[in-house]
Design a protein around this motif. Structure first.
Motif, mmCIF file in Angstrom:
data_model
loop_
_atom_site.group_PDB
_atom_site.id
_atom_site.type_symbol
_atom_site.label_atom_id
_atom_site.label_comp_id
_atom_site.label_asym_id
_atom_site.label_seq_id
_atom_site.Cartn_x
_atom_site.Cartn_y
_atom_site.Cartn_z
ATOM 1 N N PRO A 13 0.790 -1.238 0.000
ATOM 2 C CA PRO A 13 0.000 0.000 0.000
ATOM 3 C C PRO A 13 0.821 1.286 0.000
ATOM 4 C CG PRO A 13 -0.061 -1.032 2.162
ATOM 5 C CD PRO A 13 0.606 -2.010 1.245
ATOM 6 N N VAL A 14 2.079 1.208 0.409
ATOM 7 C CA VAL A 14 2.903 2.431 0.433
ATOM 8 C C VAL A 14 4.148 2.283 -0.448
ATOM 9 C CG1 VAL A 14 2.060 3.343 2.614
ATOM 10 C CG2 VAL A 14 3.924 1.708 2.642
ATOM 11 N N TYR A 15 4.034 1.431 -1.456
ATOM 12 C CA TYR A 15 5.058 1.331 -2.507
ATOM 13 C C TYR A 15 6.454 1.066 -1.933
ATOM 14 C CZ TYR A 15 1.169 3.487 -4.930
ATOM 15 O OH TYR A 15 -0.088 3.760 -5.421
ATOM 16 N N THR A 16 6.569 -0.077 -1.288
ATOM 17 C CA THR A 16 7.823 -0.481 -0.654
ATOM 18 C C THR A 16 8.701 -1.227 -1.647
ATOM 19 O OG1 THR A 16 6.663 -0.674 1.461
ATOM 20 C CG2 THR A 16 8.804 -1.760 1.294
ATOM 21 N N ASN A 17 9.989 -0.950 -1.612
ATOM 22 C CA ASN A 17 10.948 -1.653 -2.460
ATOM 23 C C ASN A 17 11.321 -2.993 -1.831
ATOM 24 O OD1 ASN A 17 11.123 0.499 -4.296
ATOM 25 N ND2 ASN A 17 12.775 1.475 -3.149
ATOM 26 N N CYS A 18 11.033 -4.064 -2.532
ATOM 27 C CA CYS A 18 11.492 -5.396 -2.146
ATOM 28 C C CYS A 18 12.595 -5.777 -3.131
ATOM 29 C CB CYS A 18 10.341 -6.390 -2.216
ATOM 30 S SG CYS A 18 10.825 -8.115 -1.978
ATOM 31 N N LYS A 143 30.201 -5.277 0.993
ATOM 32 C CA LYS A 143 31.397 -4.531 0.586
ATOM 33 C C LYS A 143 31.884 -4.928 -0.801
ATOM 34 C CE LYS A 143 36.136 -3.548 2.100
ATOM 35 N NZ LYS A 143 37.161 -3.806 3.157
ATOM 36 N N ASP A 144 31.961 -6.230 -1.060
ATOM 37 C CA ASP A 144 32.519 -6.701 -2.327
ATOM 38 C C ASP A 144 31.673 -6.279 -3.527
ATOM 39 O OD1 ASP A 144 34.583 -7.846 -0.944
ATOM 40 O OD2 ASP A 144 33.778 -9.882 -1.008
ATOM 41 N N GLU A 145 30.385 -6.047 -3.298
ATOM 42 C CA GLU A 145 29.495 -5.613 -4.385
ATOM 43 C C GLU A 145 29.302 -4.094 -4.387
ATOM 44 O OE1 GLU A 145 28.153 -8.005 -6.718
ATOM 45 O OE2 GLU A 145 29.798 -9.001 -5.678
ATOM 46 N N GLY A 146 29.752 -3.432 -3.327
ATOM 47 C CA GLY A 146 29.640 -1.976 -3.247
ATOM 48 C C GLY A 146 28.215 -1.477 -3.111
ATOM 49 N N ILE A 147 27.391 -2.232 -2.358
ATOM 50 C CA ILE A 147 25.990 -1.846 -2.214
ATOM 51 C C ILE A 147 25.536 -1.870 -0.752
ATOM 52 C CG2 ILE A 147 25.302 -2.516 -4.536
ATOM 53 C CD1 ILE A 147 24.346 -5.148 -3.525
ATOM 54 N N LEU A 148 24.562 -1.011 -0.474
ATOM 55 C CA LEU A 148 23.965 -0.911 0.856
ATOM 56 C C LEU A 148 22.450 -0.903 0.706
ATOM 57 C CD1 LEU A 148 24.618 -0.144 3.997
ATOM 58 C CD2 LEU A 148 23.834 2.128 3.271
ATOM 59 N N PHE A 149 21.788 -1.785 1.442
ATOM 60 C CA PHE A 149 20.331 -1.755 1.533
ATOM 61 C C PHE A 149 19.987 -0.980 2.801
ATOM 62 C CE2 PHE A 149 21.378 -5.565 -0.920
ATOM 63 C CZ PHE A 149 20.621 -5.338 -2.062
ATOM 64 N N SER A 150 19.386 0.202 2.625
ATOM 65 C CA SER A 150 19.282 1.136 3.750
ATOM 66 C C SER A 150 17.911 1.174 4.418
ATOM 67 C CB SER A 150 19.653 2.552 3.289
ATOM 68 O OG SER A 150 18.740 3.026 2.314
ATOM 69 N N GLY A 151 16.965 0.348 3.948
ATOM 70 C CA GLY A 151 15.652 0.343 4.579
ATOM 71 C C GLY A 151 15.046 1.735 4.606
ATOM 72 N N VAL A 189 23.323 2.974 -2.804
ATOM 73 C CA VAL A 189 22.375 2.834 -1.707
ATOM 74 C C VAL A 189 20.988 2.528 -2.265
ATOM 75 C CG1 VAL A 189 21.307 3.985 0.266
ATOM 76 C CG2 VAL A 189 23.713 4.452 -0.306
ATOM 77 N N TYR A 190 20.387 1.447 -1.755
ATOM 78 C CA TYR A 190 19.066 1.028 -2.196
ATOM 79 C C TYR A 190 18.102 1.092 -1.011
ATOM 80 C CZ TYR A 190 21.564 -0.426 -6.323
ATOM 81 O OH TYR A 190 22.350 -0.422 -7.451
ATOM 82 N N PRO A 191 17.271 2.146 -0.969
ATOM 83 C CA PRO A 191 16.395 2.367 0.184
ATOM 84 C C PRO A 191 15.072 1.603 0.105
ATOM 85 C CG PRO A 191 16.235 4.210 -1.323
ATOM 86 C CD PRO A 191 17.234 3.254 -1.925
ATOM 87 N N HIS A 193 12.121 2.825 0.030
ATOM 88 C CA HIS A 193 11.142 3.509 -0.813
ATOM 89 C C HIS A 193 11.882 4.431 -1.778
ATOM 90 C CE1 HIS A 193 7.850 2.276 1.921
ATOM 91 N NE2 HIS A 193 8.739 2.508 2.879
ATOM 92 N N ASP A 194 11.276 4.650 -2.915
ATOM 93 C CA ASP A 194 11.762 5.628 -3.893
ATOM 94 C C ASP A 194 13.096 5.231 -4.526
ATOM 95 O OD1 ASP A 194 9.454 7.187 -3.428
ATOM 96 O OD2 ASP A 194 10.395 8.075 -1.654
ATOM 97 N N ALA A 195 13.853 6.228 -4.985
ATOM 98 C CA ALA A 195 14.997 5.991 -5.866
ATOM 99 C C ALA A 195 16.281 5.657 -5.114
ATOM 100 C CB ALA A 195 15.229 7.224 -6.741
ATOM 101 N N SER A 196 17.203 5.021 -5.839
ATOM 102 C CA SER A 196 18.514 4.720 -5.275
ATOM 103 C C SER A 196 19.387 5.973 -5.279
ATOM 104 C CB SER A 196 19.191 3.606 -6.067
ATOM 105 O OG SER A 196 19.368 3.994 -7.419
ATOM 106 N N THR A 197 20.508 5.894 -4.562
ATOM 107 C CA THR A 197 21.422 7.021 -4.451
ATOM 108 C C THR A 197 22.819 6.469 -4.186
ATOM 109 O OG1 THR A 197 21.829 9.130 -3.305
ATOM 110 C CG2 THR A 197 20.873 7.344 -1.992
ATOM 111 N N THR A 198 23.734 7.326 -3.792
ATOM 112 C CA THR A 198 25.072 6.878 -3.402
ATOM 113 C C THR A 198 25.459 7.546 -2.090
ATOM 114 O OG1 THR A 198 26.270 8.656 -4.539
ATOM 115 C CG2 THR A 198 25.784 6.651 -5.820
ATOM 116 N N ILE A 199 26.401 6.945 -1.391
ATOM 117 C CA ILE A 199 26.894 7.539 -0.152
ATOM 118 C C ILE A 199 27.511 8.915 -0.430
ATOM 119 C CG2 ILE A 199 28.684 7.346 1.625
ATOM 120 C CD1 ILE A 199 26.244 5.666 2.277
ATOM 121 N N GLY A 200 28.256 9.030 -1.528
ATOM 122 C CA GLY A 200 28.886 10.299 -1.860
ATOM 123 C C GLY A 200 27.882 11.418 -2.071
#
Length: 209
Positions: A13-18, A143-151, A189-191, A193-200
């Motif tokens: 109902p609130v467009y959550t990223n799975c 780390k090896d993939e360079g990704i963070l799932f940030s909830g 960074v993969y949150p 909800h909504d769009a991805s981003t980067t730490i930088g």
């Protein structure tokens, strides 16, 4: 070069990223926040032609957990979560599923401590405890993939809400600093909800930093 394939479904109902993270070599899949609509999750797994081996939960709110039990049962796989989120996952009144008429109680098979590293689908995954949105909110860093799932801790240019039970504005700001001060700027960074981003990007432009 990455050893993974990452896809997502936007559910509930609130467009959550799975998210679905597949190891190219083993074909194994990690499912992050199976939020709702289990049939769509099954379809995505079939489409990716992989084998789910773990469910990772970033926190216990209703919009991230509604399909957990069905997915866990279908694939017979363990659920991982932050130790501090155990009560919220268990109690429908806290995780707000009772407000939606679908009381949902989740028991994590593996409760993780801050900065604990574990193996799933051939990846070494680090759980970073990032309270603020909830008491036991966390992120998963590969780390090896360079990704963070940030909830719901870190969003593109923002942070998660702190007006729910267990929320804290000061805690989420501290958690944001914990991430941007310790992770490489190129980390994607993969949150929740909504769009991805980067730490930088967040280090430079997020108003909460």
């Amino acid at each position: 070069m990455r050893n993974s394939i990452l896809q997502k479904c936007i559910l509930g109902p609130v467009y959550t990223n799975c998210y679905f993270l597949k190891n190219k070599e083993t074909g194994e899949i990690i499912i992050i926040d199976p939020s709702d609509c289990e049939d769509k999750i099954y379809n995505k797994v079939n489409e990716m032609q992989g084998k789910p081996v773990a469910i990772l939960l970033t926190h216990g709110h209703f919009d991230h957990i509604m399909a957990v039990e069905k997915v866990k049962e279908k694939y017979n796989i363990p659920v991982y979560a932050c130790r501090q989120e155990e009560e919220m996952l268990r109690e429908p009144s806290l995780n707000m599923t009772s407000s939606y008429g679908r009381d949902c109680s989740v028991t994590a098979d593996i409760l993780l401590d801050d900065l604990q590293v574990f193996e799933a689908a051939g990846f070494m995954v680090q759980m970073i405890h990032t309270p603020g949105h909830t008491k036991g909110s966390c992120c998963y860093y590969i780390k090896d993939e360079g990704i963070l799932f940030s909830g719901d801790t870190l969003f593109y240019g923002s942070v998660g809400r702190t007006d729910f039970p267990g929320g804290s504005t000061s805690a989420i700001v501290a958690s944001l600093h914990k991430l941007v001060d310790s992770l490489p700027e190129e980390t994607e960074v993969y949150p929740g909800h909504d769009a991805s981003t980067t730490i930088g990007y967040e280090k430079r432009y997020n108003p909460f930093v």
